[in-house]
Enzyme design. Structure first.
Site, mmCIF file in Angstrom:
data_model
loop_
_atom_site.group_PDB
_atom_site.id
_atom_site.type_symbol
_atom_site.label_atom_id
_atom_site.label_comp_id
_atom_site.label_asym_id
_atom_site.label_seq_id
_atom_site.Cartn_x
_atom_site.Cartn_y
_atom_site.Cartn_z
ATOM 1 N N ARG A 22 -5.436 -8.564 -10.403
ATOM 2 C CA ARG A 22 -5.924 -9.878 -10.866
ATOM 3 C C ARG A 22 -7.342 -9.706 -11.424
ATOM 4 N NH1 ARG A 22 -6.975 -9.467 -5.338
ATOM 5 N NH2 ARG A 22 -9.213 -9.544 -4.937
ATOM 6 N N LYS A 54 0.827 -1.211 0.000
ATOM 7 C CA LYS A 54 0.000 0.000 0.000
ATOM 8 C C LYS A 54 0.862 1.263 0.000
ATOM 9 C CE LYS A 54 -3.961 -2.212 2.155
ATOM 10 N NZ LYS A 54 -3.439 -3.408 2.831
ATOM 11 N N HIS A 77 -14.717 -8.376 5.797
ATOM 12 C CA HIS A 77 -13.870 -8.227 4.599
ATOM 13 C C HIS A 77 -14.110 -9.310 3.557
ATOM 14 C CE1 HIS A 77 -11.983 -4.983 6.698
ATOM 15 N NE2 HIS A 77 -11.785 -5.785 7.727
ATOM 16 N N GLU A 109 -3.929 6.699 8.664
ATOM 17 C CA GLU A 109 -4.866 7.457 7.824
ATOM 18 C C GLU A 109 -6.008 7.960 8.693
ATOM 19 O OE1 GLU A 109 -6.403 5.019 4.646
ATOM 20 O OE2 GLU A 109 -4.637 5.307 3.402
HETATM 21 C C1 MV4 Z 1 -10.323 2.252 5.337
HETATM 22 C C2 MV4 Z 1 -11.580 2.394 5.968
HETATM 23 C C3 MV4 Z 1 -11.875 3.615 6.524
HETATM 24 N N1 MV4 Z 1 -10.972 4.622 6.478
HETATM 25 N N2 MV4 Z 1 -9.474 3.290 5.298
HETATM 26 C C4 MV4 Z 1 -10.587 -2.460 4.683
HETATM 27 C C5 MV4 Z 1 -9.703 -3.371 3.915
HETATM 28 C C6 MV4 Z 1 -8.690 -2.523 3.274
HETATM 29 N N3 MV4 Z 1 -8.517 -2.914 1.921
HETATM 30 C C7 MV4 Z 1 -9.161 -1.134 3.410
HETATM 31 N N4 MV4 Z 1 -10.255 -1.138 4.330
HETATM 32 C C8 MV4 Z 1 -10.764 0.003 4.842
HETATM 33 N N5 MV4 Z 1 -9.955 1.092 4.785
HETATM 34 C C9 MV4 Z 1 -9.798 4.435 5.875
HETATM 35 N N6 MV4 Z 1 -8.916 5.437 5.866
HETATM 36 C C10 MV4 Z 1 -12.430 1.303 5.998
HETATM 37 C C11 MV4 Z 1 -12.029 0.097 5.449
HETATM 38 C C12 MV4 Z 1 -12.980 -0.961 5.554
HETATM 39 C C13 MV4 Z 1 -13.572 -1.528 4.435
HETATM 40 C C14 MV4 Z 1 -13.244 -1.129 3.152
HETATM 41 C C15 MV4 Z 1 -13.834 -1.694 2.067
HETATM 42 C C16 MV4 Z 1 -14.792 -2.688 2.232
HETATM 43 C C17 MV4 Z 1 -15.115 -3.107 3.474
HETATM 44 C C18 MV4 Z 1 -14.514 -2.547 4.594
HETATM 45 C C19 MV4 Z 1 -14.882 -2.993 5.859
HETATM 46 C C20 MV4 Z 1 -14.306 -2.439 6.950
HETATM 47 C C21 MV4 Z 1 -13.334 -1.441 6.802
#
Ligand code: MV4
Length: 490
Positions: free
Chosen positions: A291, A115, A234, A199
């Site tokens: 992918r 990331k 997730h 973040e």
């Molecule tokens: C976040 C967020 C809120 N704020 N970043 C979850 C997995 C990872 N790929 C990124 N994720 C998140 N990042 C910030 N700054 C909330 C999530 C997140 C989330 C994102 C997409 C789909 C489902 C989720 C479930 C919980 C948290």
């Protein structure tokens, strides 16, 4: 390319082979001892046994897969999703063996696998990102300073891997040291890399991703968005395209940002750029998945484009046959991931035998699966049985078809998430489109599913009673002694 090897199993192996056959390309399956009798083995023109069931002795053994490709004369390897699909070392080994990796170059996989590296790669492209830092942090005192500058709540994230591992929400200064320590140790144990960054925490985001495809001649287009907010821990449950919250201007802005992300890492092939969308409809770049994704069919249905065909053509060095202006959205598509998990028992994997397995059929229904009636669901791999995909001219039509298709899907022998999918599709918040990534947490409990099911049973019973009361005047109660009921008029 006259022959390709598919380094995967189950529904995605079959899905890739179908398109290969359509294109006149021969297919080679690889399989583990647990998958000897799987449809993907039978469907392929040739099949090579890799080894015992555990994936680290079969689907993850790079040397064996490359040896299988060489032995059969396969000119390309399609990795599907999961397993080796985002392994830069494997992509490099395939290339070094003189075989075409049907996916991006190792460089793009490597950059987007981190990331922090991804943030750095897109820096000069002015992609909107959540306020935060762009370097790994270990010093708690510095972390406190940064957190105060950003403002709570903050999110500590691991740079490597995904699936929410190594991610910690921090509400205030006092919690920070402990949460930071936890995030680091989780990241070390999960990914062997303890790099974390900070973040601003977006509290109620929607998860919107953009499909992109890029050829080897520098052409990049996007194929619009998928809405993936309906997830549980997730793990995505229901995906759809298009999203109800994007208007044409926002769709264009996010699509253009996604194309820039692809350009930033010299992307080649089909990829997905993930964004968060906040309640003010601000979007932020999260990461790129290098992918073909599980949920790619919803994009195929609304665009009419076969993404696997595009992947293969791109790997052959062909130019994209269309540009951005040629692409339009037609209709609406939904996908439900059908897992062998028990929604009434904390989604515990429910392995066993598919005693009854009958897919729904009909207009606007697509089932991507890799199982047949009588097969066992192996314990070694992901418990996804199939993807139930529906399409209609409108969102309401696609939802209606999904509900009907769930009713027509007959699975016995294992518990599945079909009932859970129906619960989602008939939920007011889902139907109205007013939901975010907290949908499951906010609206779902086993008790609610039970109540919803008994409500349905009561509804049917009430309807029966109503019909009876309305029609009893004309009803002639059958005389059971001489059994002449068939003469009665209803
Ligand atoms: C976040 C967020 C809120 N704020 N970043 C979850 C997995 C990872 N790929 C990124 N994720 C998140 N990042 C910030 N700054 C909330 C999530 C997140 C989330 C994102 C997409 C789909 C489902 C989720 C479930 C919980 C948290």
């Amino acid at each position: 390319m006259k022959k390709i090897l598919i380094a995967n199993r189950g529904e995605i192996a079959l899905r890739v082979m179908r398109t290969a056959k359509k294109m006149g390309i021969k297919t080679v399956a690889v399989y583990s001892e647990a998958d000897r009798h799987s449809p993907h083995v039978r469907f392929a023109d040739e099949a090579i046994l890799l080894g015992p069931a555990p994936s680290n002795q079969s689907y993850l053994v790079m040397d064996k897969i490359i040896a299988a490709a060489k032995k059969t004369g396969a000119e390309g390897i399609h990795p599907g999703y999961g397993f080796l699909s985002e392994n830069a070392i494997f992509a490099q080994m395939v290339e070094d063996a003189g075989i075409s990796f049907i996916g991006p170059r190792p460089h793009a996989i490597r950059v987007m696998g981190s990331k922090l590296a991804a943030k750095e790669a897109v820096r000069e492209y002015k992609i909107p990102m959540v306020p935060g830092i762009e370097e790994a942090i270990t010093d708690v005192a510095l972390a406190k300073k940064i957190a105060q500058k950003i403002g709570f709540p903050i999110l500590i994230k691991a740079s490597a891997g995904g699936g929410g591992k190594g991610m910690r929400v921090v509400e205030n200064l006092e919690e920070l040291p402990q949460q930071m320590e936890r995030a680091i140790s989780e990241a070390i144990s999960a990914f062997g890399d303890g790099s974390v960054f900070i973040e601003k925490y977006v509290t109620s985001p929607r998860h919107i991703e953009i499909q992109v495809i890029a050829d080897t001649h520098g052409n990049v287009v996007h194929l619009f968005e998928r809405e993936c907010s309906i997830q549980r821990r997730h793990q995505k449950v229901v995906e759809e395209a298009p999203s109800v919250v994007l208007d044409p201007a926002l769709r264009k802005a996010m699509g253009e940002a996604a194309v820039k992300v692809a350009k930033a890492c010299d992307y080649v092939g089909a990829g997905t750029v993930e964004f968060l969308l906040d309640d003010q409809k601000n979007f932020y770049f999260l990461e790129m998945n290098t992918r073909l994704q599980v949920e790619h069919p919803v994009t195929e249905l609304i665009t009419g484009i076969d993404l696997v065909e595009q992947q293969i053509k791109i790997a052959r060095g062909e130019k994209l046959a269309f540009n951005q202006e040629d692409l339009t959205i037609k209709g609406h598509a939904l996908e439900l991931r059908v897992y062998a998990e028990d929604p009434l028992n904390n989604f515990l994997p429910s392995v066993g035998n598919l005693e009854v397995y009958q897919q729904p059929t009909g207009e606007g229904i697509r089932v991507d699966d890799g199982f047949e009636q009588g097969m066992d669901i192996p314990i070694y791999y992901d418990p996804m049985i199939s993807k139930l995909i529906t399409y209609g001219p409108t969102r309401a039509a696609a939802i209606q078809r999904m509900v009907e298709a769930i009713k027509d899907y007959k699975i016995e022998g294992v518990a599945t998430t079909l009932t859970f999918g129906k619960f989602v599709c008939e939920h007011e918040a889902f139907i109205s489109g007013d939901f975010d990534t907290h949908f499951v947490k906010d609206y779902y409990s086993p008790e609610k599913l039970e109540a919803y099911r008994s409500e349905e049973i009561n509804l049917v019973a009430a309807l029966g009673l109503k019909l009876y009361l309305e029609n009893k005047e004309q009803l002639q109660v059958p005389n059971t002694t001489n059994s002449s009921w068939h003469k009665s008029r209803i």
